[in-house]
Design a protein around this motif. Structure first.
Motif, PDB file in Angstrom:
ATOM      1  N   LEU A 263       0.822  -1.213   0.000  1.00 24.23           N
ATOM      2  CA  LEU A 263       0.000   0.000   0.000  1.00 24.23           C
ATOM      3  C   LEU A 263       0.854   1.260   0.000  1.00 24.23           C
ATOM      4  O   LEU A 263       0.402   2.316  -0.436  1.00 24.23           O
ATOM      5  CB  LEU A 263      -0.934   0.001   1.211  1.00 24.23           C
ATOM      6  N   ASP A 264       2.078   1.168   0.512  1.00 21.86           N
ATOM      7  CA  ASP A 264       2.962   2.336   0.581  1.00 21.86           C
ATOM      8  C   ASP A 264       3.822   2.512  -0.664  1.00 21.86           C
ATOM      9  O   ASP A 264       4.789   3.287  -0.641  1.00 21.86           O
ATOM     10  CB  ASP A 264       3.866   2.231   1.808  1.00 21.86           C
TER      11      ASP A 264
ATOM     12  N   ARG B 136      -4.283  12.570 -12.842  1.00 26.43           N
ATOM     13  CA  ARG B 136      -5.008  13.830 -12.668  1.00 26.43           C
ATOM     14  C   ARG B 136      -5.069  14.247 -11.201  1.00 26.43           C
ATOM     15  O   ARG B 136      -5.110  15.439 -10.888  1.00 26.43           O
ATOM     16  CB  ARG B 136      -6.432  13.697 -13.224  1.00 26.43           C
ATOM     17  N   LEU B 137      -5.102  13.259 -10.287  1.00 24.26           N
ATOM     18  CA  LEU B 137      -5.220  13.573  -8.866  1.00 24.26           C
ATOM     19  C   LEU B 137      -3.931  14.157  -8.286  1.00 24.26           C
ATOM     20  O   LEU B 137      -3.963  14.775  -7.220  1.00 24.26           O
ATOM     21  CB  LEU B 137      -5.613  12.315  -8.089  1.00 24.26           C
ATOM     22  N   ARG B 138      -2.828  13.953  -8.952  1.00 20.30           N
ATOM     23  CA  ARG B 138      -1.545  14.407  -8.396  1.00 20.30           C
ATOM     24  C   ARG B 138      -1.435  15.936  -8.389  1.00 20.30           C
ATOM     25  O   ARG B 138      -0.667  16.490  -7.614  1.00 20.30           O
ATOM     26  CB  ARG B 138      -0.380  13.789  -9.178  1.00 20.30           C
ATOM     27  N   ASP B 139      -2.193  16.588  -9.251  1.00 24.67           N
ATOM     28  CA  ASP B 139      -2.178  18.052  -9.260  1.00 24.67           C
ATOM     29  C   ASP B 139      -3.073  18.631  -8.163  1.00 24.67           C
ATOM     30  O   ASP B 139      -3.003  19.833  -7.894  1.00 24.67           O
ATOM     31  CB  ASP B 139      -2.657  18.567 -10.625  1.00 24.67           C
ATOM     32  N   LEU B 140      -3.911  17.791  -7.558  1.00 22.96           N
ATOM     33  CA  LEU B 140      -4.854  18.277  -6.549  1.00 22.96           C
ATOM     34  C   LEU B 140      -4.400  17.995  -5.128  1.00 22.96           C
ATOM     35  O   LEU B 140      -4.861  18.649  -4.192  1.00 22.96           O
ATOM     36  CB  LEU B 140      -6.232  17.626  -6.753  1.00 22.96           C
ATOM     37  N   CYS B 141      -3.532  17.010  -4.954  1.00 24.90           N
ATOM     38  CA  CYS B 141      -3.185  16.575  -3.598  1.00 24.90           C
ATOM     39  C   CYS B 141      -2.007  17.383  -3.062  1.00 24.90           C
ATOM     40  O   CYS B 141      -1.269  18.038  -3.819  1.00 24.90           O
ATOM     41  CB  CYS B 141      -2.851  15.097  -3.594  1.00 24.90           C
ATOM     42  N   PRO B 142      -1.781  17.362  -1.747  1.00 21.23           N
ATOM     43  CA  PRO B 142      -0.622  18.044  -1.166  1.00 21.23           C
ATOM     44  C   PRO B 142       0.686  17.506  -1.732  1.00 21.23           C
ATOM     45  O   PRO B 142       0.747  16.379  -2.232  1.00 21.23           O
ATOM     46  CB  PRO B 142      -0.748  17.723   0.336  1.00 21.23           C
ATOM     47  N   GLU B 143       1.714  18.304  -1.637  1.00 21.89           N
ATOM     48  CA  GLU B 143       3.009  17.956  -2.224  1.00 21.89           C
ATOM     49  C   GLU B 143       3.524  16.606  -1.733  1.00 21.89           C
ATOM     50  O   GLU B 143       4.067  15.811  -2.509  1.00 21.89           O
ATOM     51  CB  GLU B 143       4.033  19.058  -1.881  1.00 21.89           C
ATOM     52  N   GLN B 144       3.345  16.326  -0.421  1.00 22.46           N
ATOM     53  CA  GLN B 144       3.906  15.092   0.134  1.00 22.46           C
ATOM     54  C   GLN B 144       3.144  13.841  -0.311  1.00 22.46           C
ATOM     55  O   GLN B 144       3.629  12.723  -0.109  1.00 22.46           O
ATOM     56  CB  GLN B 144       3.915  15.141   1.666  1.00 22.46           C
ATOM     57  N   MET B 145       1.965  14.015  -0.943  1.00 23.26           N
ATOM     58  CA  MET B 145       1.189  12.853  -1.375  1.00 23.26           C
ATOM     59  C   MET B 145       1.323  12.574  -2.865  1.00 23.26           C
ATOM     60  O   MET B 145       0.875  11.524  -3.330  1.00 23.26           O
ATOM     61  CB  MET B 145      -0.300  13.053  -1.043  1.00 23.26           C
ATOM     62  N   ARG B 146       1.934  13.467  -3.611  1.00 25.80           N
ATOM     63  CA  ARG B 146       1.952  13.329  -5.072  1.00 25.80           C
ATOM     64  C   ARG B 146       2.736  12.110  -5.544  1.00 25.80           C
ATOM     65  O   ARG B 146       2.548  11.637  -6.665  1.00 25.80           O
ATOM     66  CB  ARG B 146       2.524  14.594  -5.704  1.00 25.80           C
ATOM     67  N   ASN B 147       3.604  11.624  -4.701  1.00 22.65           N
ATOM     68  CA  ASN B 147       4.449  10.496  -5.091  1.00 22.65           C
ATOM     69  C   ASN B 147       3.784   9.153  -4.835  1.00 22.65           C
ATOM     70  O   ASN B 147       4.279   8.121  -5.257  1.00 22.65           O
ATOM     71  CB  ASN B 147       5.775  10.563  -4.324  1.00 22.65           C
ATOM     72  N   TYR B 148       2.646   9.138  -4.130  1.00 23.59           N
ATOM     73  CA  TYR B 148       1.989   7.884  -3.769  1.00 23.59           C
ATOM     74  C   TYR B 148       1.326   7.248  -4.984  1.00 23.59           C
ATOM     75  O   TYR B 148       0.749   7.947  -5.819  1.00 23.59           O
ATOM     76  CB  TYR B 148       0.954   8.103  -2.669  1.00 23.59           C
ATOM     77  N   LEU B 149       1.371   5.932  -5.075  1.00 23.86           N
ATOM     78  CA  LEU B 149       0.760   5.236  -6.215  1.00 23.86           C
ATOM     79  C   LEU B 149      -0.759   5.169  -6.080  1.00 23.86           C
ATOM     80  O   LEU B 149      -1.492   5.481  -7.020  1.00 23.86           O
ATOM     81  CB  LEU B 149       1.333   3.819  -6.321  1.00 23.86           C
ATOM     82  N   PHE B 150      -1.235   4.764  -4.903  1.00 22.76           N
ATOM     83  CA  PHE B 150      -2.669   4.521  -4.719  1.00 22.76           C
ATOM     84  C   PHE B 150      -3.370   5.790  -4.234  1.00 22.76           C
ATOM     85  O   PHE B 150      -3.598   5.978  -3.039  1.00 22.76           O
ATOM     86  CB  PHE B 150      -2.890   3.374  -3.735  1.00 22.76           C
ATOM     87  N   LEU B 151      -3.718   6.662  -5.178  1.00 24.12           N
ATOM     88  CA  LEU B 151      -4.517   7.854  -4.896  1.00 24.12           C
ATOM     89  C   LEU B 151      -5.945   7.611  -5.362  1.00 24.12           C
ATOM     90  O   LEU B 151      -6.189   6.852  -6.312  1.00 24.12           O
ATOM     91  CB  LEU B 151      -3.938   9.074  -5.609  1.00 24.12           C
ATOM     92  N   CYS B 152      -6.891   8.281  -4.716  1.00 23.77           N
ATOM     93  CA  CYS B 152      -8.294   8.057  -5.083  1.00 23.77           C
ATOM     94  C   CYS B 152      -9.139   9.274  -4.727  1.00 23.77           C
ATOM     95  O   CYS B 152      -8.716  10.154  -3.962  1.00 23.77           O
ATOM     96  CB  CYS B 152      -8.852   6.814  -4.381  1.00 23.77           C
ATOM     97  N   VAL B 153     -10.334   9.305  -5.284  1.00 21.06           N
ATOM     98  CA  VAL B 153     -11.284  10.384  -5.019  1.00 21.06           C
ATOM     99  C   VAL B 153     -11.866  10.186  -3.623  1.00 21.06           C
ATOM    100  O   VAL B 153     -12.236   9.065  -3.255  1.00 21.06           O
ATOM    101  CB  VAL B 153     -12.403  10.369  -6.070  1.00 21.06           C
ATOM    102  N   PRO B 154     -11.972  11.235  -2.818  1.00 23.76           N
ATOM    103  CA  PRO B 154     -12.515  11.077  -1.467  1.00 23.76           C
ATOM    104  C   PRO B 154     -13.999  10.755  -1.490  1.00 23.76           C
ATOM    105  O   PRO B 154     -14.715  11.093  -2.441  1.00 23.76           O
ATOM    106  CB  PRO B 154     -12.245  12.431  -0.814  1.00 23.76           C
ATOM    107  N   ARG B 155     -14.455  10.110  -0.409  1.00 19.47           N
ATOM    108  CA  ARG B 155     -15.873   9.778  -0.309  1.00 19.47           C
ATOM    109  C   ARG B 155     -16.717  11.055  -0.230  1.00 19.47           C
ATOM    110  O   ARG B 155     -17.760  11.172  -0.851  1.00 19.47           O
ATOM    111  CB  ARG B 155     -16.104   8.908   0.940  1.00 19.47           C
ATOM    112  N   ASN B 156     -16.241  12.035   0.565  1.00 19.14           N
ATOM    113  CA  ASN B 156     -16.924  13.324   0.683  1.00 19.14           C
ATOM    114  C   ASN B 156     -16.293  14.293  -0.306  1.00 19.14           C
ATOM    115  O   ASN B 156     -15.262  14.898  -0.032  1.00 19.14           O
ATOM    116  CB  ASN B 156     -16.821  13.855   2.111  1.00 19.14           C
ATOM    117  N   LYS B 157     -16.886  14.429  -1.475  1.00 24.95           N
ATOM    118  CA  LYS B 157     -16.278  15.229  -2.536  1.00 24.95           C
ATOM    119  C   LYS B 157     -16.343  16.729  -2.267  1.00 24.95           C
ATOM    120  O   LYS B 157     -15.723  17.522  -2.967  1.00 24.95           O
ATOM    121  CB  LYS B 157     -16.953  14.911  -3.872  1.00 24.95           C
ATOM    122  N   LYS B 158     -17.116  17.145  -1.258  1.00 31.17           N
ATOM    123  CA  LYS B 158     -17.199  18.565  -0.924  1.00 31.17           C
ATOM    124  C   LYS B 158     -16.393  18.892   0.326  1.00 31.17           C
ATOM    125  O   LYS B 158     -16.427  20.019   0.813  1.00 31.17           O
ATOM    126  CB  LYS B 158     -18.666  18.962  -0.714  1.00 31.17           C
TER     127      LYS B 158
END
Length: 593
Positions: A288-289, A345-367
């Motif tokens: 997962l990491d 596409r999600l890598r441009d939206l997430c914080p800098e420290q998360m952009r390198n992670y492989l398993f990114l996803c859309v949050p359950r609470n989109k707002k």
């Protein structure tokens, strides 16, 4: 936004106590309810502050320390009102002995311990950490007579039960379920991407303007949605209220189709994680990491390969794997390449420290405030996001709950079968630091039983080797051939119940050279090895006749020889088998007595 500073928070008015543990990598801090500690308020405040100062390797280990204190020492304090005024100055050896004897060593009516060996050890270990920290701080209030016993339960053993694997039928069915789900997801998303590429070739700026009413495709709808949406699609009801154009497009081509082509949901990633777990046999944390910096591609001998080097936090080592390029649906190369593009596409939206992670996803609470979520454990122990989707994924396929550890244990079981019980090969496959880790955690009951059977067989063979004075030597037999019979090249229906005179029931037959005349004997007439050995036995008979004399040889070996040349050798009528047998380089056989 919550502060990221560790703190002990005591609300005397409401009688509550909580410990705030700072989050890692931008995550919110976690608050632990430690109100039960107030059974000994003076000790609670001191232990809270000291425990926050102790350094732990992982967030989960740190959290577990506070839980162990809650159910260990402070549960003991709550059990007796005389401990309500307990302070550090009261922590002498007598108190510790009472804690061990009265709380940790409690027994049931049948004499067994209430707490398991590991639980007792962890509860005592949490207290030991605090006492050790107090001593390192030269705490003046701590009594000089304060020692934690190193082994309060002599003779006890901490038996770790290895994780039992899935049955081969269950694991095969679950693997096919994961593979089919991944293949369908990739096909659906890539179909939209292919349509979008075709639309771009026709018009490079398609999607930047409203789509025509005629001739529009799902790829054009995807490009328009990507242009209008800020990273991913809002909920359908939000679209209907705020963006009529986008709502109509997604309604025409399918909201889920467009949304999943833009970026994955956490539940979408579950099947990909399981499929990669089958291929890599990695633990949950290094899998997962996985980060983009852990993934490299190289071309070796004309074939592109993907290399993974994910750190395993518990051992402090990296897990190295590599896979060749392949278009197969379950290929790790193809799956990882797809995941990298899918989450781009999600890598441009997430914080800098998360952009390198492989398993990114859309949050359950989109707002919500968090724009992007990750399955990455981020040093906080078990990935709650991933595990929250396991039960739903398994139920949808008709399975009970299956975890990543079950997949790894199943891989170890299959490896044990393929490698013939060689624990060194299984340990190397699982990338363990030593054989002890494999033996302790990944040696199933079935594997242990097979190991015991292998040991028994080896002991029986050695006993026969000694009884036959080294004539029946199984080590010269190819692995594909049977070694039960006393004469090389032959097979035996029951080598432990020989009908020949002088053989003992229950022991391997030692009638070397007599197999041709035994009613339990058989041969593989398509085996060049069996023919070559039979011809060698024929030569041994000729040598024995010259050495023993014709009459003595006839009485001792006549029946066996007649059966060999009159029945067994004529069975080998295949010319190809005869040609191969004539060229086999075999060691000589011992002479007949």
């Amino acid at each position: 936004m919550s502060t990221q500073i560790d703190a002990v928070m005591h609300d005397a008015e409401n009688g509550s106590l909580s410990i705030r543990l700072s989050g890692l990598h931008g995550r919110d801090p976690k608050e632990l309810n430690c109100s039960s500690w107030l059974a000994a308020p003076k000790l609670a405040m001191a232990f809270g502050k000291i425990s926050l100062a102790i350094r732990f390797r992982a967030f989960r280990t740190r959290e577990a320390h506070f839980i162990d204190l809650t159910y260990g020492i402070f549960a003991y304090c709550a059990s007796d009102p005389r401990f309500s005024c307990l302070a550090i100055s009261n922590l002498d050896s007598a108190f510790v002995s009472g804690f061990v004897r009265e709380w940790l060593s409690r027994t049931n009516d049948d004499g067994s311990y209430v707490l398991s060996g590991y639980t007792r050890t962890h509860y005592l270990g949490a207290l030991r950490k605090v006492i050790r920290a107090l001593k390192d701080m030269n705490c003046a209030d701590l009594p000089d007579d304060c020692e934690i016993p190193s082994n309060p339960w002599p003779g006890g053993t901490l038996v770790t039960q290895p994780k039992e694997p899935m049955t081969l039928r269950q694991s095969t069915a679950f693997y096919r379920y994961c593979r089919a789900g991944v293949a369908a997801q990739i096909a659906e998303v890539e179909a939209v991407w292919t349509s979008a590429d075709q639309a771009r070739r026709v018009c490079s700026y398609v999607g930047e303007t409203p789509l025509p009413h005629r001739g529009r495709t799902v790829g054009m709808a995807y490009l328009r949605a990507a242009y209008l949406a800020n990273g991913y699609l809002p909920e359908q009801k939000v679209l209907k209220a705020t963006n009529a154009e986008l709502f109509k497009i997604t309604a025409e081509f399918g909201y889920q189709t467009i949304a999943r082509a833009l970026a994955p949901l956490a539940g979408d990633l579950t099947k990909f994680v399981f499929l990669l777990a089958f291929a890599t046999l990695l633990n949950a944390q290094p899998l997962l990491d996985l980060e983009l910096s852990h993934i490299k591609t190289k071309k070796i001998l004309g074939t592109e390969r993907i290399f993974l080097s994910s750190p395993k936090n518990r051992s402090g080592r990296k897990q190295h794997l590599n896979f060749a390029e392949s278009s197969e649906g379950d290929s790790p190369y193809r799956v990882i390449k797809f995941l990298i593009r899918w989450t781009e596409r999600l890598r441009d939206l997430c914080p800098e420290q998360m952009r390198n992670y492989l398993f990114l996803c859309v949050p359950r609470n989109k707002k919500g405030r968090i724009r992007v979520e990750t399955l990455h454990q981020m040093g906080q122990g078990k990935s709650v996001l991933f595990h929250s989707h396991i039960i739903g994924f398994c139920k949808a396929g008709g399975f009970s709950w299956i975890g990543l550890r079950s997949v790894r244990a199943t891989g170890a079981e299959i490896a044990d079968l393929l490698f013939g019980g060689d624990i060194r090969k299984t340990s190397a496959l699982l990338q363990h630091s030593g054989l002890g880790v494999t033996e302790k955690y990944y040696r199933s009951r079935l594997a242990q039983r097979r190991q015991s059977e292998q040991l028994a067989v080896a002991m029986d063979r050695r006993e026969r080797w000694i009884a036959s004075q080294g004539k029946i030597e199984p080590r010269n037999t190819p692995q594909s051939e049977e070694v039960g019979a006393a004469t090389p090249g032959f097979r035996c229906l029951d080598p432990c119940d020989s009908p020949l005179r002088g053989e003992r029931q229950g022991r391997l037959c030692t009638a070397y050279g007599q197999c041709p005349a035994c009613p339990f004997a058989s041969v593989d007439v398509k085996s060049p090895y069996a023919l070559a050995r039979a011809l060698q036995v024929q030569v041994l008979h000729h040598d024995a006749r010259e050495r023993l004399g014709a009459e003595a040889w006839r009485l001792r070996w006549g029946e066996s020889y007649e059966r060999l040349v009159g029945f067994w050798l004529p069975q080998f009528d295949d010319v190809d088998v005869q040609n191969v047998a004539a060229q086999l380089p075999l060691p000589p056989l011992p002479p007949l007595d």
